[in-house]
Design a protein around this motif. Structure first.
Motif, short mmCIF file in Angstrom:
data_model
loop_
_atom_site.label_atom_id
_atom_site.label_comp_id
_atom_site.label_asym_id
_atom_site.label_seq_id
_atom_site.Cartn_x
_atom_site.Cartn_y
_atom_site.Cartn_z
N GLU A 106 15.69 -4.61 -54.35
CA GLU A 106 15.90 -3.18 -54.57
C GLU A 106 14.96 -2.35 -53.72
OE1 GLU A 106 16.78 -0.01 -58.13
OE2 GLU A 106 16.02 -2.00 -58.62
N SER A 107 15.55 -1.43 -52.99
CA SER A 107 14.80 -0.43 -52.25
C SER A 107 14.90 0.88 -53.03
CB SER A 107 15.40 -0.23 -50.85
OG SER A 107 15.48 -1.45 -50.15
N THR A 108 13.98 1.79 -52.77
CA THR A 108 14.09 3.12 -53.34
C THR A 108 15.45 3.70 -52.96
OG1 THR A 108 11.70 3.45 -53.18
CG2 THR A 108 13.07 5.43 -53.40
N TRP A 109 16.11 4.34 -53.90
CA TRP A 109 17.45 4.87 -53.63
C TRP A 109 17.42 5.79 -52.42
CZ3 TRP A 109 20.64 6.24 -58.61
CH2 TRP A 109 20.70 5.10 -59.43
N GLY A 110 18.37 5.56 -51.52
CA GLY A 110 18.47 6.39 -50.33
C GLY A 110 17.59 5.94 -49.18
N THR A 111 16.95 4.78 -49.31
CA THR A 111 16.12 4.24 -48.23
C THR A 111 16.73 2.93 -47.74
OG1 THR A 111 14.64 2.96 -49.67
CG2 THR A 111 14.08 5.29 -49.28
N PRO A 112 16.31 2.43 -46.57
CA PRO A 112 16.91 1.22 -46.00
C PRO A 112 16.80 -0.01 -46.90
CG PRO A 112 15.75 2.43 -44.30
CD PRO A 112 15.42 3.11 -45.60
N LEU A 113 17.79 -0.86 -46.77
CA LEU A 113 17.81 -2.14 -47.48
C LEU A 113 16.75 -3.07 -46.92
CD1 LEU A 113 21.67 -2.77 -47.53
CD2 LEU A 113 20.27 -1.95 -49.44
N ASP A 114 16.36 -4.05 -47.74
CA ASP A 114 15.34 -5.03 -47.36
C ASP A 114 16.02 -6.22 -46.68
OD1 ASP A 114 13.22 -6.75 -47.12
OD2 ASP A 114 12.83 -6.94 -49.27
N LEU A 115 16.30 -6.07 -45.39
CA LEU A 115 16.99 -7.14 -44.66
C LEU A 115 16.08 -8.33 -44.40
CD1 LEU A 115 19.14 -5.10 -42.12
CD2 LEU A 115 19.71 -5.86 -44.43
N ALA A 116 14.79 -8.09 -44.23
CA ALA A 116 13.86 -9.20 -44.06
C ALA A 116 13.79 -10.04 -45.33
CB ALA A 116 12.47 -8.68 -43.69
N GLY A 117 13.75 -9.37 -46.48
CA GLY A 117 13.76 -10.09 -47.74
C GLY A 117 15.05 -10.87 -47.94
N LEU A 118 16.17 -10.27 -47.51
CA LEU A 118 17.45 -10.97 -47.60
C LEU A 118 17.41 -12.27 -46.79
CD1 LEU A 118 20.47 -11.25 -48.23
CD2 LEU A 118 20.92 -9.77 -46.26
N GLU A 119 16.93 -12.19 -45.56
CA GLU A 119 16.91 -13.40 -44.74
C GLU A 119 16.01 -14.47 -45.36
OE1 GLU A 119 16.91 -14.93 -40.18
OE2 GLU A 119 16.18 -12.89 -40.55
N ALA A 120 14.91 -14.05 -45.94
CA ALA A 120 14.02 -15.03 -46.57
C ALA A 120 14.73 -15.76 -47.70
CB ALA A 120 12.77 -14.33 -47.09
N HIS A 121 15.49 -15.05 -48.52
CA HIS A 121 16.21 -15.69 -49.62
C HIS A 121 17.33 -16.57 -49.10
CE1 HIS A 121 14.32 -14.03 -53.22
NE2 HIS A 121 14.19 -12.89 -52.56
N LEU A 122 18.00 -16.14 -48.04
CA LEU A 122 19.06 -16.97 -47.46
C LEU A 122 18.47 -18.27 -46.90
CD1 LEU A 122 21.12 -14.20 -45.65
CD2 LEU A 122 21.85 -15.50 -47.65
N ALA A 123 17.31 -18.17 -46.29
CA ALA A 123 16.66 -19.37 -45.74
C ALA A 123 16.28 -20.34 -46.84
CB ALA A 123 15.42 -18.96 -44.94
N GLU A 124 16.08 -19.81 -48.05
CA GLU A 124 15.72 -20.66 -49.19
C GLU A 124 16.93 -21.15 -49.96
OE1 GLU A 124 13.10 -18.22 -51.43
OE2 GLU A 124 11.46 -18.30 -49.97
N GLY A 125 18.14 -20.82 -49.48
CA GLY A 125 19.33 -21.40 -50.08
C GLY A 125 20.24 -20.47 -50.84
N ALA A 126 20.02 -19.16 -50.79
CA ALA A 126 20.95 -18.23 -51.44
C ALA A 126 22.34 -18.40 -50.85
CB ALA A 126 20.47 -16.80 -51.28
N GLU A 127 23.36 -18.30 -51.71
CA GLU A 127 24.73 -18.65 -51.30
C GLU A 127 25.68 -17.46 -51.16
OE1 GLU A 127 25.76 -22.54 -53.71
OE2 GLU A 127 24.42 -21.23 -54.88
N VAL A 128 25.35 -16.35 -51.82
CA VAL A 128 26.24 -15.19 -51.86
C VAL A 128 25.42 -13.92 -51.72
CG1 VAL A 128 27.97 -13.93 -53.22
CG2 VAL A 128 27.84 -16.43 -53.37
#
Length: 375
Positions: A106-128
């Protein structure tokens, strides 16, 4: 029509008369050729709006039903990452938590998404991944191409809420790597509320959950949609389908590129008005996020209340939207979607400008600025 409020909110939107009239007829057999032809026509028209050649089905239910169908069929018992920077991203995350192991970024509403955090979770096996493309609660458009690229890099499914962008802004689901996309009928399509359309990629079909909901079982929609007479598995909201078919006819009549250009021009006009007024836009952007082209969110000037602003505008027969949840009383939003154009935009901006000045804000001539964009 006279005495009808002008809805300039992020949906529902004003409905063209021919779309209304399409519902005013005797019932038809939803297992017959007339309904099948209407359904097929809807699907044919919607696919280019989604930017997809994937299978597409229509559910009798709101956009939220489409969101839940997507997660329940393709996210059940899987590791889900939900990207959130507004109200509807939060809703997607809540749905994800009902069906899978959900991590909320979660980012503050109206601010950019956390794409770096997303990639970290995907690297750890997130599926969706779940993401709202156009977050109308904050007036920000999220970077679907960047998220889709990460999904492909890590072989994850990408589920995208396109409820307030499909039909009003450029969406290229296949090119962006979107596996499941959803739209709602009452937004940019300018049809009555109550239908959701869902497109599904081959990758998603290969990973469909073994345990699925009953009414929202997309495999059942697929089976019924492949019959000689295209059907829905359960009784559909027939009048809404007929209305949506007419709305699709109007979309084709206008042309997709022209429709997208109109929506962008309307949003540009509202943003030009805000700049001339001296009113701040709400979202904070970076190089991959953008302002929404179907809903503009602005900060309510200091010393003015939501009632001062929206209440004054409503007295003139025009409804604009306020903030949701913790943003109540802090922002206001003007929808620029569906079957509206320069007359509705200029009337709305004139009403807002009057409200700003009436309650002590030294607003410049936003109406003139907007007219320069729209002419």
């Amino acid at each position: 029509m006279e005495n009808e409020p002008l809805l300039m909110i992020p949906g529902p939107v004003p409905i063209p008369q021919s779309v209304r009239s399409a519902m005013m007829r005797q019932a038809i057999n939803h297992r017959g050729p007339e309904f099948s032809a209407a359904y097929a026509e809807i699907v044919r028209t919607l696919k280019p709006l989604f930017g997809t050649e994937n299978e597409l089905y229509v559910i009798s239910g709101s956009g939220t039903a489409g969101m839940e169908a997507a997660v329940a069929n393709f996210g059940r018992d899987r590791r889900i990452v939900s990207l959130v920077n507004g109200k509807f991203g939060s809703r997607f995350a809540e749905i994800a938590g009902r069906y899978g192991s959900a991590t909320v970024l979660e980012s503050t509403w109206g601010t950019p998404l956390d794409l770096a955090g997303l990639e970290a979770h995907l690297a750890e096996g997130a599926e969706v991944i779940t993401m709202v493309h156009n977050e109308t609660s904050a007036g920000i458009k999220n970077p679907a191409p960047a998220v889709g690229a990460l999904a492909r890099k890590y072989d994850a499914l990408f589920i995208m809420d396109g409820i307030t962008s499909i039909g009003g802004d450029l969406v290229e689901a296949d090119r962006w790597g979107v596996d499941v996309a959803v739209v709602g009928s009452q937004k940019c399509l300018a049809a009555p509320a109550g239908l959701a359309a869902v497109s599904i990629s081959d990758r998603a079909w290969e990973r469909i959950a073994e345990t699925r909901p009953y009414y929202l079982d997309l495999a059942a929609y697929r089976k019924s949609g492949k019959k000689d007479l295209m059907e829905t598995p359960y009784t559909p909201a027939v009048p809404l389908f007929l209305a949506l078919r007419e709305a699709c006819r109007l979309i084709e009549e206008e042309g997709i590129e022209q429709r997208i250009a109109r929506h962008r021009r309307m949003a540009d006009a509202v943003r030009a008005a805000a700049a001339a007024w001296g009113v701040d836009l709400f979202p904070e952007l970076d190089e991959v996020h953008a302002y929404s082209n179907t809903a503009t969110a602005m900060k309510i000037p200091a010393g003015m209340t939501d009632k001062d602003l929206r209440g004054t505008v409503k007295k003139m027969g025009i409804e604009i939207a306020g903030g949701q949840d913790h943003l109540k009383g802090k922002i206001f939003r003007i929808g620029t979607m569906g079957a509206v154009g320069a007359p509705e935009i200029l009337a709305t901006l004139a009403a807002v400008q009057h409200a700003l000045r009436k309650h002590g804000f030294d607003a410049g001539d936003g109406v003139e600025a907007a007219a320069g964009v729209l002419e």
